[in-house]
Design a protein around this motif. Structure first.
Motif, mmCIF file in Angstrom:
data_model
loop_
_atom_site.group_PDB
_atom_site.id
_atom_site.type_symbol
_atom_site.label_atom_id
_atom_site.label_comp_id
_atom_site.label_asym_id
_atom_site.label_seq_id
_atom_site.Cartn_x
_atom_site.Cartn_y
_atom_site.Cartn_z
ATOM 1 N N GLN A 167 0.806 -1.220 0.000
ATOM 2 C CA GLN A 167 0.000 0.000 0.000
ATOM 3 C C GLN A 167 0.846 1.280 0.000
ATOM 4 O OE1 GLN A 167 -3.363 -0.450 -0.515
ATOM 5 N NE2 GLN A 167 -3.146 1.691 -1.070
ATOM 6 N N PRO A 168 1.951 1.332 0.785
ATOM 7 C CA PRO A 168 2.773 2.550 0.752
ATOM 8 C C PRO A 168 3.377 2.829 -0.623
ATOM 9 C CG PRO A 168 3.271 1.255 2.705
ATOM 10 C CD PRO A 168 2.398 0.394 1.846
ATOM 11 N N ILE A 169 3.792 1.775 -1.323
ATOM 12 C CA ILE A 169 4.360 1.952 -2.664
ATOM 13 C C ILE A 169 3.275 2.440 -3.616
ATOM 14 C CG2 ILE A 169 5.534 0.807 -4.593
ATOM 15 C CD1 ILE A 169 6.635 -1.211 -2.538
ATOM 16 N N THR A 170 2.091 1.842 -3.482
ATOM 17 C CA THR A 170 0.950 2.248 -4.306
ATOM 18 C C THR A 170 0.645 3.736 -4.110
ATOM 19 O OG1 THR A 170 0.008 0.020 -4.137
ATOM 20 C CG2 THR A 170 -1.485 1.779 -4.799
ATOM 21 N N ALA A 171 0.596 4.142 -2.842
ATOM 22 C CA ALA A 171 0.278 5.541 -2.532
ATOM 23 C C ALA A 171 1.367 6.490 -3.025
ATOM 24 C CB ALA A 171 0.075 5.703 -1.029
ATOM 25 N N SER A 172 2.645 6.059 -2.923
ATOM 26 C CA SER A 172 3.747 6.940 -3.333
ATOM 27 C C SER A 172 3.736 7.220 -4.826
ATOM 28 C CB SER A 172 5.093 6.317 -2.941
ATOM 29 O OG SER A 172 5.388 5.194 -3.763
ATOM 30 N N LEU A 173 3.114 6.324 -5.582
ATOM 31 C CA LEU A 173 3.012 6.510 -7.034
ATOM 32 C C LEU A 173 1.729 7.244 -7.414
ATOM 33 C CD1 LEU A 173 4.258 2.975 -8.179
ATOM 34 C CD2 LEU A 173 5.482 5.137 -8.472
ATOM 35 N N GLY A 174 0.925 7.590 -6.415
ATOM 36 C CA GLY A 174 -0.334 8.273 -6.687
ATOM 37 C C GLY A 174 -1.397 7.356 -7.248
ATOM 38 N N LEU A 175 -1.276 6.063 -6.965
ATOM 39 C CA LEU A 175 -2.241 5.075 -7.468
ATOM 40 C C LEU A 175 -3.245 4.739 -6.374
ATOM 41 C CD1 LEU A 175 0.354 2.756 -9.284
ATOM 42 C CD2 LEU A 175 -1.108 4.510 -10.321
ATOM 43 N N ALA A 176 -4.412 4.268 -6.792
ATOM 44 C CA ALA A 176 -5.509 4.054 -5.840
ATOM 45 C C ALA A 176 -5.490 2.667 -5.209
ATOM 46 C CB ALA A 176 -6.845 4.293 -6.534
ATOM 47 N N THR A 177 -5.165 1.640 -6.007
ATOM 48 C CA THR A 177 -5.271 0.269 -5.517
ATOM 49 C C THR A 177 -4.031 -0.538 -5.883
ATOM 50 O OG1 THR A 177 -6.234 -0.650 -7.540
ATOM 51 C CG2 THR A 177 -7.767 0.359 -5.957
ATOM 52 N N ILE A 178 -3.882 -1.676 -5.214
ATOM 53 C CA ILE A 178 -2.781 -2.582 -5.542
ATOM 54 C C ILE A 178 -2.945 -3.101 -6.971
ATOM 55 C CG2 ILE A 178 -1.705 -4.797 -4.948
ATOM 56 C CD1 ILE A 178 -2.474 -4.159 -2.003
ATOM 57 N N GLY A 179 -4.181 -3.244 -7.399
ATOM 58 C CA GLY A 179 -4.426 -3.632 -8.791
ATOM 59 C C GLY A 179 -3.846 -2.616 -9.766
ATOM 60 N N ASP A 180 -3.977 -1.344 -9.433
ATOM 61 C CA ASP A 180 -3.369 -0.295 -10.264
ATOM 62 C C ASP A 180 -1.844 -0.413 -10.266
ATOM 63 O OD1 ASP A 180 -5.885 0.764 -10.800
ATOM 64 O OD2 ASP A 180 -5.791 2.178 -9.109
ATOM 65 N N LEU A 181 -1.293 -0.751 -9.101
ATOM 66 C CA LEU A 181 0.156 -0.928 -9.007
ATOM 67 C C LEU A 181 0.618 -2.080 -9.903
ATOM 68 C CD1 LEU A 181 2.952 -0.392 -7.708
ATOM 69 C CD2 LEU A 181 2.272 -1.955 -5.853
ATOM 70 N N VAL A 182 -0.123 -3.184 -9.871
ATOM 71 C CA VAL A 182 0.238 -4.327 -10.713
ATOM 72 C C VAL A 182 0.167 -3.947 -12.191
ATOM 73 C CG1 VAL A 182 -0.446 -6.663 -11.415
ATOM 74 C CG2 VAL A 182 -0.372 -6.048 -8.976
ATOM 75 N N ASP A 183 -0.861 -3.216 -12.578
ATOM 76 C CA ASP A 183 -0.950 -2.746 -13.971
ATOM 77 C C ASP A 183 0.275 -1.900 -14.330
ATOM 78 O OD1 ASP A 183 -3.338 -4.014 -14.401
ATOM 79 O OD2 ASP A 183 -4.582 -2.224 -14.054
ATOM 80 N N TYR A 184 0.677 -1.038 -13.409
ATOM 81 C CA TYR A 184 1.851 -0.190 -13.615
ATOM 82 C C TYR A 184 3.094 -1.061 -13.839
ATOM 83 C CZ TYR A 184 5.540 3.193 -12.415
ATOM 84 O OH TYR A 184 6.671 3.981 -12.421
#
Length: 276
Positions: free
Chosen positions: A40-57
């Motif tokens: 979650q901290p990595i997700t938030a640092s990238l300005g993303l909403a969800t872990i799913g968004d992080l995986v897409d990234y």
């Protein structure tokens, strides 16, 4: 549809594969809570909403520092001072006294903690040497500690631990002798930090040139690997270990049925391995 708080099985499969390809650590399919806890901290640092968004990234970008961050976040860094005390007792009572006799002419000793995490294990060995083997102050003692995680090594180099980390396994007399208070934390003294050579080494990738090791601590590492990786790693360890050296594994680990080059040795309540 992406889950807001959790992680889908498809996304977690991607994360599991990412971790395996770059660290050989096997994450079981039921460990989705690791992603939910640590990403979650990595997700938030990238300005993303969800872990799913992080995986897409991650899917759509070339391998980068963010991929490394995610891998390091998902790989366990569980450790403590003098963890499972018996290997340290064996080191003090049997292994180091024997090696000191055998190395009396060259007066050199090489120890490798091959997955040191936040540094508690190598610093425990350094304190043990300082406490019980003052004669080694005049020897060439190389205490190498490595980890694949740059984040873990940064903490190890700082040598700063919170109260909970200090309470887990560190005797109060050693705390008082080798640490000082720093705000709410404890800072290990420079004399101990300087005894340890911290290096970034990924055990499943090519290793840098290392001196032959008289003692290798590879504790609680094999449990995270599949059988082919365990066998490959033990083959490399066999080449790295001195012919009369000692290998310490975790309580739930063994070389049996993996590599026949090692023999099991019981030293009171500790198990270690030597080359046949």
């Amino acid at each position: 549809m992406k889950q807001t708080m959790g992680v889908t099985s498809t996304d977690f499969d991607f994360l599991r594969d990412l971790v395996y390809r770059h660290s050989a650590v096997v994450l079981s399919a039921d460990k989705t809570y690791l992603a939910e806890l640590y990403l979650q901290p990595i997700t938030a640092s990238l300005g993303l909403a969800t872990i799913g968004d992080l995986v897409d990234y991650l899917r759509n970008k070339p391998f980068s520092a963010t991929h490394t961050q995610v891998i390091e976040a998902l790989v366990t860094n569980e450790t403590s001072f003098f963890r499972d005390i018996y290997p340290f007792e064996a080191l003090q009572k049997f292994v180091l006294p024997e090696l000191i006799k055998k190395r009396a002419i060259e007066r050199s000793l090489n120890i490798w903690c091959a997955a040191c995490s936040h540094g508690q294990e190598p610093y425990s060995i350094a304190m043990l040497i300082r406490e019980h083997f003052p004669l080694l102050a005049n020897w060439s003692v190389k205490l190498i500690a490595s980890d694949f995680s740059s984040k873990a090594l940064t903490k190890a180099r700082q040598g700063r631990y919170n109260q909970l980390e200090i309470q887990r396994g560190l005797p109060s007399n050693l705390r008082d002798r080798y640490f000082h208070k720093l705000d709410n934390d404890w800072q290990i003294h420079d004399e101990i930090i300087k005894m340890v050579d911290l290096q970034q080494i990924n055990l499943v990738k090519p290793w840098p040139s290392l001196p032959k090791s008289d003692v290798i601590f590879l504790r609680n590492v094999l449990i995270y690997f599949d059988i082919p990786t365990k066998k490959a790693l033990l083959k490399k360890i066999k080449q790295q270990l001195s012919s009369d050296g000692y290998l310490f594994l975790g309580n739930a680990e063994t070389t049996i049925n993996l590599d026949t080059s090692f023999e099991r040795l019981q030293l009171e309540k500790s198990i270690c391995y030597r080359l046949k």
